[in-house]
Enzyme design. Sequence first.
Site, PDB file in Angstrom:
ATOM      1  N   LYS A 239      15.773  38.944  27.727  1.00 26.95           N
ATOM      2  CA  LYS A 239      15.964  40.156  28.540  1.00 26.95           C
ATOM      3  C   LYS A 239      16.468  41.324  27.710  1.00 26.95           C
ATOM      4  O   LYS A 239      16.215  42.480  28.061  1.00 26.95           O
ATOM      5  CB  LYS A 239      16.936  39.865  29.688  1.00 26.95           C
ATOM      6  CG  LYS A 239      16.313  39.074  30.827  1.00 26.95           C
ATOM      7  CD  LYS A 239      17.266  38.991  31.996  1.00 26.95           C
ATOM      8  CE  LYS A 239      16.622  38.281  33.180  1.00 26.95           C
ATOM      9  NZ  LYS A 239      15.491  39.034  33.735  1.00 26.95           N
ATOM     10  N   ARG A 240      17.174  41.051  26.637  1.00 23.33           N
ATOM     11  CA  ARG A 240      17.678  42.175  25.842  1.00 23.33           C
ATOM     12  C   ARG A 240      16.554  42.930  25.128  1.00 23.33           C
ATOM     13  O   ARG A 240      16.753  44.033  24.642  1.00 23.33           O
ATOM     14  CB  ARG A 240      18.722  41.694  24.832  1.00 23.33           C
ATOM     15  CG  ARG A 240      18.183  40.784  23.728  1.00 23.33           C
ATOM     16  CD  ARG A 240      19.335  40.205  22.916  1.00 23.33           C
ATOM     17  NE  ARG A 240      18.874  39.306  21.887  1.00 23.33           N
ATOM     18  CZ  ARG A 240      18.530  39.671  20.678  1.00 23.33           C
ATOM     19  NH1 ARG A 240      18.565  40.956  20.333  1.00 23.33           N
ATOM     20  NH2 ARG A 240      18.137  38.791  19.768  1.00 23.33           N
TER      21      ARG A 240
END
Length: 463
Positions: A239-240
């Site tokens: 997700k980063r």
Amino acid sequence: MTVRTRFAPSPTGMLHIGGARTALFAWLYARHFGGDFLLRIEDTDRERSTDEATQVILDGLKWLGLDWDGEPVFQASRQAEHVVAVEQLLDEGHAYRCYCSKEELDDMREAQRAAGKKAMYDGRCRHRSDRPQGAPFVVRFRSPDEGETIVNDIVLGTVSFPNVELDDLILLRTDGTPTYNLAVVADDAAMGITHVVRGSDHLNNTPRQIQLYRALGLPIPQFAHIPLIHGPDGAKMSKRHGSVAITEYRELGCLPHALVNYLARLGWSHGDEEIFSREQLIEHFDLAQVGKAPARFDQHKLDWLNGHYLREAKAADLVAEVARLLAVDVSSGPDLEPVVASLQERSKSLVELADAARFFYAAPTVYDEKAVAKNFKDDTWPLLSQFIAGIEALDAFSGEAAHALIASVCEANAVGMGKLAQPVRILVSGGPVSPPIDLTLALLGKQETLARLKAGVTALQGK
């Protein structure tokens, strides 16, 4: 032989970008050979599996256009068949009951680690003949002690695993439910899967599964393990790095074929070509051309592809999705198809297009301050008054008539057309950017154009 591939997600969360690419590669390989692409929902984890997650997976595959053959198979419904396979292994001496308690297993592993050894089950129940009354047990597979198990992978090549490193895996838990490796082997065999396409994170499961195929007397499918997707920094995609779930890409305005095209090129290549129709992907795709190294996700490249497909698409094909993203009532405004067509060339995503289209269906109540400061001067108001009067006097309103009127007002006042066209654009749209002003006004129509011009003049002159 009919090629039969499958996609087997667990319904415990979203359909992620890596899973979607795996599904795509399996789908393309099957379609390339005129074979079957099957779908299996691996829902044996009843605590974490949800109907909502299952529906998200189905919707995501449909959105990408990855159609499957037949009805989806739900793994939990096949538990009886899994137990039958375990009983066969027990009867033929390939499996045994293990009565070791958790404490006993913990002590065993602690002693192994203290001796500098790999912590693994040591097979102490292999030759146990007693059956303690009422004692819980698991069923373990009796893995070979010598030699090696070789995986001839279509993508990774030959990978060998020393059997001494493979301990006796659990096949059936104490509650009678099957474990992943047993269920997968039984289900893939029952479904007639000829090629197992999956992520390389499953490679360590493959030698165990090959041993199970042999012990059960089942044909062994071919395996193709796809390297994982990494972010731009070389770390595993997460997700980063941005969006991970397929649903997020849809909400960001990505076109399904743009994403399909991009995912196909993420680890696979056909010369230097970048843009492929769905038919071309099916024609050219081959698992043998998938690279061994992890692919790196490049958002800029996806954006470029999305812009390409957005410009090439028929406006009518975009209307439904743009309407969904607009989330406003479009019935009182212009027909959405020509609005979409007017904005395709300058948009990189459907969200960007929907944002640009919104003013057609909701008159502005605020105006871009920088644009107003730059374009509204003392001599602007007379130009607007003459233009509004000219619009009111028009019997036949059209884009061409509006353009001619702007030109005549500017010529009469010895100013460039931008001196009037840009203030008009700001008053009707709220900002400095819109489709060509004649097209914008034609889409809005005479009455709406006049209403917005007069409301905007009143609002800005009051300031």
